[in-house]
Design a protein around this motif. Structure first.
Motif, PDB file in Angstrom:
ATOM      1  N   ALA A 122       0.819  -1.216   0.000  1.00  0.00           N
ATOM      2  CA  ALA A 122       0.000   0.000   0.000  1.00  0.00           C
ATOM      3  C   ALA A 122       0.848   1.259   0.000  1.00  0.00           C
ATOM      4  O   ALA A 122       0.448   2.286  -0.530  1.00  0.00           O
ATOM      5  N   ASN A 123       2.039   1.192   0.603  1.00  0.00           N
ATOM      6  CA  ASN A 123       2.906   2.352   0.697  1.00  0.00           C
ATOM      7  C   ASN A 123       4.338   1.920   0.369  1.00  0.00           C
ATOM      8  O   ASN A 123       5.167   1.740   1.269  1.00  0.00           O
ATOM      9  N   PRO A 124       4.647   1.724  -0.930  1.00  0.00           N
ATOM     10  CA  PRO A 124       5.960   1.199  -1.302  1.00  0.00           C
ATOM     11  C   PRO A 124       7.129   2.114  -0.945  1.00  0.00           C
ATOM     12  O   PRO A 124       8.255   1.646  -0.828  1.00  0.00           O
ATOM     13  N   SER A 125       6.887   3.381  -0.741  1.00  0.00           N
ATOM     14  CA  SER A 125       7.985   4.289  -0.418  1.00  0.00           C
ATOM     15  C   SER A 125       8.401   4.190   1.052  1.00  0.00           C
ATOM     16  O   SER A 125       9.463   4.657   1.430  1.00  0.00           O
ATOM     17  N   ALA A 126       7.553   3.560   1.867  1.00  0.00           N
ATOM     18  CA  ALA A 126       7.870   3.449   3.299  1.00  0.00           C
ATOM     19  C   ALA A 126       8.910   2.363   3.528  1.00  0.00           C
ATOM     20  O   ALA A 126       8.963   1.369   2.826  1.00  0.00           O
ATOM     21  N   ASP A 127       9.733   2.582   4.505  1.00  0.00           N
ATOM     22  CA  ASP A 127      10.719   1.594   4.910  1.00  0.00           C
ATOM     23  C   ASP A 127       9.976   0.411   5.524  1.00  0.00           C
ATOM     24  O   ASP A 127       9.131   0.594   6.396  1.00  0.00           O
ATOM     25  N   ALA A 128      10.286  -0.799   5.077  1.00  0.00           N
ATOM     26  CA  ALA A 128       9.570  -1.991   5.541  1.00  0.00           C
ATOM     27  C   ALA A 128       9.667  -2.166   7.053  1.00  0.00           C
ATOM     28  O   ALA A 128       8.772  -2.689   7.689  1.00  0.00           O
ATOM     29  N   ALA A 129      10.755  -1.711   7.640  1.00  0.00           N
ATOM     30  CA  ALA A 129      10.933  -1.849   9.087  1.00  0.00           C
ATOM     31  C   ALA A 129      10.004  -0.916   9.863  1.00  0.00           C
ATOM     32  O   ALA A 129       9.682  -1.177  11.010  1.00  0.00           O
ATOM     33  N   ARG A 130       9.568   0.180   9.226  1.00  0.00           N
ATOM     34  CA  ARG A 130       8.722   1.145   9.928  1.00  0.00           C
ATOM     35  C   ARG A 130       7.240   0.916   9.686  1.00  0.00           C
ATOM     36  O   ARG A 130       6.412   1.500  10.359  1.00  0.00           O
ATOM     37  N   VAL A 131       6.888   0.080   8.703  1.00  0.00           N
ATOM     38  CA  VAL A 131       5.483  -0.117   8.362  1.00  0.00           C
ATOM     39  C   VAL A 131       4.768  -0.795   9.532  1.00  0.00           C
ATOM     40  O   VAL A 131       5.180  -1.833   9.993  1.00  0.00           O
ATOM     41  N   GLY A 132       3.710  -0.195  10.015  1.00  0.00           N
ATOM     42  CA  GLY A 132       2.955  -0.752  11.124  1.00  0.00           C
ATOM     43  C   GLY A 132       3.497  -0.376  12.485  1.00  0.00           C
ATOM     44  O   GLY A 132       2.803  -0.489  13.478  1.00  0.00           O
ATOM     45  N   GLY A 133       4.738   0.026  12.519  1.00  0.00           N
ATOM     46  CA  GLY A 133       5.329   0.537  13.737  1.00  0.00           C
ATOM     47  C   GLY A 133       5.400  -0.450  14.885  1.00  0.00           C
ATOM     48  O   GLY A 133       5.601  -1.647  14.712  1.00  0.00           O
ATOM     49  N   VAL A 134       5.213   0.086  16.047  1.00  0.00           N
ATOM     50  CA  VAL A 134       5.386  -0.648  17.291  1.00  0.00           C
ATOM     51  C   VAL A 134       4.362  -1.772  17.429  1.00  0.00           C
ATOM     52  O   VAL A 134       4.668  -2.830  17.973  1.00  0.00           O
ATOM     53  N   GLU A 135       3.163  -1.556  16.916  1.00  0.00           N
ATOM     54  CA  GLU A 135       2.097  -2.556  17.051  1.00  0.00           C
ATOM     55  C   GLU A 135       2.503  -3.899  16.442  1.00  0.00           C
ATOM     56  O   GLU A 135       2.304  -4.957  17.045  1.00  0.00           O
ATOM     57  N   ILE A 136       3.109  -3.867  15.259  1.00  0.00           N
ATOM     58  CA  ILE A 136       3.538  -5.103  14.600  1.00  0.00           C
ATOM     59  C   ILE A 136       4.714  -5.719  15.349  1.00  0.00           C
ATOM     60  O   ILE A 136       4.783  -6.940  15.526  1.00  0.00           O
ATOM     61  N   LEU A 137       5.618  -4.900  15.808  1.00  0.00           N
ATOM     62  CA  LEU A 137       6.758  -5.398  16.573  1.00  0.00           C
ATOM     63  C   LEU A 137       6.297  -6.094  17.854  1.00  0.00           C
ATOM     64  O   LEU A 137       6.759  -7.197  18.183  1.00  0.00           O
ATOM     65  N   LEU A 138       5.375  -5.484  18.575  1.00  0.00           N
ATOM     66  CA  LEU A 138       4.845  -6.085  19.796  1.00  0.00           C
ATOM     67  C   LEU A 138       4.116  -7.395  19.499  1.00  0.00           C
ATOM     68  O   LEU A 138       4.238  -8.369  20.249  1.00  0.00           O
ATOM     69  N   ALA A 139       3.361  -7.420  18.403  1.00  0.00           N
ATOM     70  CA  ALA A 139       2.640  -8.636  18.020  1.00  0.00           C
ATOM     71  C   ALA A 139       3.622  -9.768  17.737  1.00  0.00           C
ATOM     72  O   ALA A 139       3.453 -10.890  18.230  1.00  0.00           O
ATOM     73  N   ASN A 140       4.658  -9.471  16.944  1.00  0.00           N
ATOM     74  CA  ASN A 140       5.658 -10.486  16.630  1.00  0.00           C
ATOM     75  C   ASN A 140       6.350 -10.990  17.890  1.00  0.00           C
ATOM     76  O   ASN A 140       6.539 -12.197  18.071  1.00  0.00           O
ATOM     77  N   CYS A 141       6.742 -10.083  18.765  1.00  0.00           N
ATOM     78  CA  CYS A 141       7.432 -10.473  19.998  1.00  0.00           C
ATOM     79  C   CYS A 141       6.548 -11.354  20.879  1.00  0.00           C
ATOM     80  O   CYS A 141       7.007 -12.374  21.400  1.00  0.00           O
ATOM     81  N   ALA A 142       5.297 -10.972  21.046  1.00  0.00           N
ATOM     82  CA  ALA A 142       4.385 -11.751  21.895  1.00  0.00           C
ATOM     83  C   ALA A 142       4.177 -13.150  21.344  1.00  0.00           C
ATOM     84  O   ALA A 142       4.203 -14.136  22.096  1.00  0.00           O
ATOM     85  N   LEU A 143       3.989 -13.250  20.037  1.00  0.00           N
ATOM     86  CA  LEU A 143       3.728 -14.560  19.431  1.00  0.00           C
ATOM     87  C   LEU A 143       4.974 -15.440  19.432  1.00  0.00           C
ATOM     88  O   LEU A 143       4.900 -16.632  19.740  1.00  0.00           O
ATOM     89  N   HIS A 144       6.127 -14.875  19.085  1.00  0.00           N
ATOM     90  CA  HIS A 144       7.364 -15.655  19.113  1.00  0.00           C
ATOM     91  C   HIS A 144       7.701 -16.091  20.535  1.00  0.00           C
ATOM     92  O   HIS A 144       8.149 -17.225  20.754  1.00  0.00           O
ATOM     93  N   SER A 145       7.488 -15.207  21.492  1.00  0.00           N
ATOM     94  CA  SER A 145       7.737 -15.538  22.888  1.00  0.00           C
ATOM     95  C   SER A 145       6.853 -16.698  23.334  1.00  0.00           C
ATOM     96  O   SER A 145       7.316 -17.627  24.009  1.00  0.00           O
ATOM     97  N   ALA A 146       5.576 -16.664  22.959  1.00  0.00           N
ATOM     98  CA  ALA A 146       4.659 -17.742  23.328  1.00  0.00           C
ATOM     99  C   ALA A 146       5.088 -19.060  22.699  1.00  0.00           C
ATOM    100  O   ALA A 146       5.028 -20.114  23.349  1.00  0.00           O
ATOM    101  N   ARG A 147       5.541 -19.017  21.450  1.00  0.00           N
ATOM    102  CA  ARG A 147       6.012 -20.249  20.794  1.00  0.00           C
ATOM    103  C   ARG A 147       7.251 -20.795  21.493  1.00  0.00           C
ATOM    104  O   ARG A 147       7.381 -22.005  21.685  1.00  0.00           O
TER     105      ARG A 147
END
Length: 168
Positions: free
Chosen positions: A121-146
């Motif tokens: 949707a926003n190709p000019s955005a840096d992939a690391a910044r897309v979604g911001g903290v919310e995506i990072l927290l989601a990934n951390c919570a799910l990986h931690s649970a696994r």
């Protein structure tokens, strides 16, 4: 933006659940749910279903918790993570580690697809910044649970005797 009384009741419901006020939690949730449905507020209805599912899980009623989670047909990213963690906990409690892991993997895949969709949707955005903290927290919570589930699984495995190692 208008603030409705049932939105406040929903927040109070979550706080009461955290403080162990189960009777008040149920009362507030039931009333807030009725009003949220009357106003067509799906976000609050989802949040209440997740809160009540957590409460039912804590009470040892997994089938009721699953029924409540079944009411949720769509969810925002933080709610998706909450649902996946609840499902993993329910399946883990029922000695179904494969289903627990599948719930977490599916949620991780959904998070990944969210990042991909945001990047498209926003190709000019840096992939690391897309979604911001919310995506990072989601990934951390799910990986931690696994990882915690894997540690618990390995902890349950019986160790071989030292005599077996000596025979090698």
């Amino acid at each position: 933006a208008e603030l409705h009384a049932y939105e406040i009741w929903a927040e109070l419901c979550r706080e009461c659940a955290l403080h162990g006020e189960l009777a008040m939690t149920c009362t507030l949730a039931a009333e807030a749910k009725k009003h949220a449905r009357a106003y067509g507020d799906r976000r609050t209805s989802r949040a209440l279903a997740i809160t009540m599912a957590q409460l039912r899980m804590d009470e040892g009623k997994p089938s009721e918790a699953l029924r409540l989670l079944g009411e949720v047909t769509a969810a925002e990213l933080p709610q998706t993570v909450q649902i996946a963690l609840l499902l993993a906990g329910l399946h883990g409690a029922q000695q179904q580690p494969a289903l627990a892991d599948e719930a977490l993997k599916s949620a991780l895949q959904a998070v990944g697809e969210t990042v991909t969709a945001s990047t498209v949707a926003n190709p000019s955005a840096d992939a690391a910044r897309v979604g911001g903290v919310e995506i990072l927290l989601a990934n951390c919570a799910l990986h931690s649970a696994r990882l915690h589930a894997e540690i618990a699984r390995l902890d349950a495995v019986q160790l071989t005797k030292s005599s077996w190692w000596a025979s090698l």
